[in-house]
Design a protein around this motif. Structure first.
Motif: not given
Length: 299
Positions: A53-58, A68-69, A111-120
């Protein structure tokens, strides 16, 4: 959040959980007794497995924004494509066991670390676990949009359980032809028809995807189509169906990044990169047929 408060979110999660008794969560309906530990065709049992699980910028720009997503990559897959770029996760068993409570903590961390959505990512075979995790996360302050990032091969019956829960559907529409789906995706001959029905249900639930004033996507249907060598994906037929059955401003990402991975070297017709001319041909057709909400790569 309203479904959580009413108890409906938990109830739907419990209903989907029971479908793992003789698993019928995806169109394969393999009947695996996942609740007793048996693994289905997708190689999943009732234990949730997560690879990362991570911030995805792609991802698409309206999903990734600046923060990131918030992607959660689930292990295993019901489609099992021979050219999968993430085959180590989808078919190689990469990942660790987690509980729905652990997954909820991942959502809250993203969410706490700044992502714009939860992408499953690759959610189909773990839809019960996702709903259970969401129910926990909602009780602890989750407020981000949920992205359901799927291969597109879904059962409408299961999709209806997600109505009011998923904000953004992000399905692939991989093939127009059942024989191609069967050949390259482990005998998934029903892929074209099942995916068409699923996409129509997704559109009914969330409508057209349009970025908000801040450039981010908060709701809607975002279709992906991967253009493949020698047109094994039947791109023109896929695009014609979208234009004929959905609004002309339906979001469509025409993807050019195919590269031969995993077992693609066993199939000469897909064992190469895409030619620019092949991609241009598909893009021009989408424009000619009147689609207006296109993401075009390399232009």
């Amino acid at each position: 959040l309203s479904l959580h408060r009413s108890g409906e979110l938990k109830r739907r999660g419990d209903e989907l959980w029971q479908k793992m008794g003789e698993c019928c969560l995806c169109p394969r309906e393999c009947g695996a007794k996942r609740l007793t530990g048996e693994r289905g065709f997708c190689q999943a049992n009732a234990k949730l497995e997560i690879a990362a699980h991570n911030h995805h910028h792609g991802e698409e720009k309206p999903l990734r924004g600046s923060g990131g997503s918030g992607t959660i990559f689930l292990s295993n897959c019901n489609l099992r494509c021979v050219f999968c770029i993430n085959w180590e996760i989808s078919q190689g068993g990469q990942g660790n066991r987690h509980s729905p409570d652990s997954m909820a903590r991942m959502m809250l961390h993203l969410q706490k670390t700044g992502c714009h959505n939860i992408n499953i990512v690759t959610p189909t075979h773990y839809s019960p676990h996702i709903l259970k995790a969401l129910d926990i996360a909602c009780s602890k302050g989750l407020r981000l949009p949920l992205v359901y990032n799927t291969c597109g091969w879904e059962r409408v019956e299961v999709m209806k359980k997600l109505d009011g829960i998923v904000d953004i559907y992000l399905p692939d529409f991989k093939y127009a032809d059942r024989e191609m789906a069967g050949k390259y995706s482990s005998k998934a001959y029903s892929y074209p028809e099942a995916t068409k029905k699923a996409i129509l249900e997704m559109h009914r639930q969330v409508g057209i995807a349009r970025p908000a004033a801040d450039g981010l996507m908060y709701k809607g249907l975002m279709i992906r189509h991967l253009v493949m060598p020698n047109d094994v994906s039947g791109s023109r037929k896929v695009i014609y169906w979208i234009a004929d059955n959905l609004p002309k401003d339906t979001y469509l990402n025409i993807m050019s990044q195919y590269r031969p991975m995993y077992k693609a070297n066993e199939f000469p017709e897909i064992n190469r990169r895409l030619y620019t001319s092949e991609y241009d041909h598909v893009v021009n057709y989408a424009k000619e047929i009147g689609l207006t909400n296109l993401e075009i790569q390399g232009y």
